[in-house]
Design an enzyme around this catalytic site. Structure first.
Site, mmCIF file in Angstrom:
data_model
loop_
_atom_site.group_PDB
_atom_site.id
_atom_site.type_symbol
_atom_site.label_atom_id
_atom_site.label_comp_id
_atom_site.label_asym_id
_atom_site.label_seq_id
_atom_site.Cartn_x
_atom_site.Cartn_y
_atom_site.Cartn_z
ATOM 1 C CE LYS A 115 -4.482 -1.640 1.422
ATOM 2 N NZ LYS A 115 -5.636 -1.531 2.307
ATOM 3 C CE LYS A 197 -4.703 -8.711 -2.260
ATOM 4 N NZ LYS A 197 -4.812 -8.468 -0.870
ATOM 5 C CE LYS A 200 -10.593 -0.839 -3.144
ATOM 6 N NZ LYS A 200 -9.696 -1.531 -2.236
HETATM 7 P P1 TYM Z 1 -9.835 -6.987 3.174
HETATM 8 O O1 TYM Z 1 -10.921 -6.004 3.375
HETATM 9 O O2 TYM Z 1 -8.721 -6.632 2.256
HETATM 10 O O3 TYM Z 1 -10.416 -8.369 2.655
HETATM 11 C C1 TYM Z 1 -11.528 -8.969 3.277
HETATM 12 C C2 TYM Z 1 -11.423 -10.472 3.255
HETATM 13 O O4 TYM Z 1 -11.362 -10.982 1.940
HETATM 14 C C3 TYM Z 1 -10.202 -11.783 1.758
HETATM 15 N N1 TYM Z 1 -9.702 -11.592 0.397
HETATM 16 C C4 TYM Z 1 -9.421 -12.603 -0.433
HETATM 17 N N2 TYM Z 1 -9.497 -13.940 -0.275
HETATM 18 C C5 TYM Z 1 -9.155 -14.708 -1.338
HETATM 19 N N3 TYM Z 1 -8.736 -14.203 -2.528
HETATM 20 C C6 TYM Z 1 -8.640 -12.860 -2.716
HETATM 21 N N4 TYM Z 1 -8.247 -12.380 -3.907
HETATM 22 C C7 TYM Z 1 -8.987 -11.995 -1.647
HETATM 23 N N5 TYM Z 1 -9.019 -10.643 -1.494
HETATM 24 C C8 TYM Z 1 -9.460 -10.424 -0.243
HETATM 25 C C9 TYM Z 1 -9.218 -11.258 2.793
HETATM 26 O O5 TYM Z 1 -8.243 -12.216 3.120
HETATM 27 C C10 TYM Z 1 -10.138 -10.964 3.946
HETATM 28 O O6 TYM Z 1 -10.436 -12.131 4.692
HETATM 29 N N6 TYM Z 1 -7.400 -6.252 7.417
HETATM 30 C C11 TYM Z 1 -8.526 -6.918 6.814
HETATM 31 C C12 TYM Z 1 -9.847 -6.499 7.415
HETATM 32 C C13 TYM Z 1 -9.880 -6.629 8.890
HETATM 33 C C14 TYM Z 1 -10.023 -7.833 9.628
HETATM 34 C C15 TYM Z 1 -9.979 -7.433 10.995
HETATM 35 C C16 TYM Z 1 -10.158 -9.175 9.272
HETATM 36 C C17 TYM Z 1 -9.782 -5.599 9.775
HETATM 37 N N7 TYM Z 1 -9.838 -6.076 11.038
HETATM 38 C C18 TYM Z 1 -10.082 -8.381 12.023
HETATM 39 C C19 TYM Z 1 -10.269 -10.118 10.311
HETATM 40 C C20 TYM Z 1 -10.218 -9.714 11.653
HETATM 41 C C21 TYM Z 1 -8.534 -6.585 5.342
HETATM 42 O O7 TYM Z 1 -7.993 -5.603 4.909
HETATM 43 O O8 TYM Z 1 -9.256 -7.439 4.577
#
Ligand code: TYM
Length: 333
Positions: A115, A197, A200
């Site tokens: 990022k 991966k 968006k």
């Molecule tokens: P975020 O918002 O980027 O993604 C949300 C969830 O989707 C999964 N994910 C994917 N899984 C498989 N293939 C992909 N291409 C893919 N893109 C996204 C992510 O692994 C995630 O599970 N930091 C976290 C959000 C968060 C969180 C938390 C999660 C904040 N606090 C506490 C669990 C517990 C995040 O940015 O995910």
């Protein structure tokens, strides 16, 4: 009475529209054990402002995400669904945990490095300290499992380091959470650049939950397959990343093993396989899209869900926060 059910918790940032990676990597895994577990799922809106957001869009996406959670099968009667910023204890524990997270640990986080590259003009303190807030999100609810995609594993591991450090000083304050991932779908790749991966930021290679069937089918028809000469449907993540990605999507949706998929498309080639994956995705997403559209017409209902969710979450979070404040030596109010 103490809660004896196991606890599950996860969240997604409403920084963009939900996509197939979010669904297969995370949400799909959330709804399976709602009866057995005490489940908390939230919209991680506080995390989104580590990157500049348009305020009106953020508000719209937060409510849309709640509707999508419900449409994906998360029953608000059985799961606590809430907005992160509605539960002030996240910010408070986030601060405490920052003081128990090392500069070196935060510097090693892949998401921070990625990022920072993408937002070189806004490498702010929040972006750097993000995993401490994520650890607070988790630990406030003392979960047994954190179901997330593969890309969040490093953050969950850092959270586990924080637990070890904090408990090492103050005794058993936090329960040690476990990372939980799906078998197929833990890392869904971009349809046009299968080495990245699905996200968006590469919209042509990304399938959004709200996308119309024709657009979904078009994206799968155009999905990059590999330039190998055999042109058969065979799983080989190294040599055939494009086809292997499509196979893992198809497997995650249909429950078929890679062997079964290879047999199903034996002799048919990519021309038959790509539209079949597109159709499976359309079949999966159509009811979710329709239910989301229906729910979004009932704002009063959605509001009642997130209000009740914040109340329940706040109650649990406050209990943990009080304990932590006492342990670190803050004078009781
Ligand atoms: P975020 O918002 O980027 O993604 C949300 C969830 O989707 C999964 N994910 C994917 N899984 C498989 N293939 C992909 N291409 C893919 N893109 C996204 C992510 O692994 C995630 O599970 N930091 C976290 C959000 C968060 C969180 C938390 C999660 C904040 N606090 C506490 C669990 C517990 C995040 O940015 O995910």
């Amino acid at each position: 009475m103490e809660n004896t059910k196991k606890v599950m918790l996860s969240g997604i940032q409403p920084s963009g529209d939900l996509h197939l990676g979010n669904y297969l990597g995370a949400i799909k895994n959330w709804s399976v054990r709602a009866d057995e577990y005490d489940c908390y799922y939230f919209m991680a809106d506080m995390h989104t402002i580590t990157v500049r957001q348009n305020p009106a869009d953020l508000r719209r996406r937060t409510i849309e995400q709640l509707a999508q959670y419900i449409a994906c099968g998360l029953d608000p009667e059985k799961n606590t669904l809430f907005v992160q910023s509605h539960v002030h204890q996240h910010a408070e524990l986030g601060w405490v945990l920052q003081c128990y997270t090392m500069f070196g640990e935060l510097s090693r986080m892949t998401q921070f490095k990625d990022k920072s590259k993408k937002n070189a003009d806004n490498i702010n303190g929040g972006l750097f300290a993000y995993p401490s807030l994520m650890a607070a999100d988790i630990l406030l609810y003392q979960p047994d499992y954190v179901p997330v995609g593969q890309d969040q594993k490093q953050h969950v591991e850092l959270c586990r380091n924080i637990v070890q450090r904090f408990n090492g000083i103050y005794g058993e304050v936090f329960k040690m959470p476990e990372f939980l991932s799906t078998k197929a779908g833990a890392r869904v790749m971009c349809l046009t650049q299968p080495e990245s991966k699905m996200s968006k930021s590469l919209p042509e290679g990304c399938v959004f939950l709200m996308e119309k069937p024709d657009d979904i089918r078009r994206k799968f028809k155009r999905a990059v397959t590999d330039s190998d000469t055999e042109r058969c449907v065979r799983f080989d993540a190294e040599a055939k990343p494009g086809v292997s990605n499509l196979m893992s999507i198809y497997s995650a949706i249909t429950g078929k093993s890679y062997d079964e998929i290879e047999r199903e498309f034996d002799g048919l080639g990519y021309g038959a396989f790509k539209p079949a994956v597109g159709d499976a995705v359309v079949e999966l997403l159509t009811p979710i899209r329709e239910e989301t559209e229906r729910l979004l017409k009932d704002k009063a209902y959605l509001e009642s869900v997130y209000k009740a969710g914040a109340e329940k979450a706040g109650w649990v979070a406050e209990k943990t926060l009080r304990k932590v404040y006492k342990k670190v030596g803050f004078l009781q109010r």
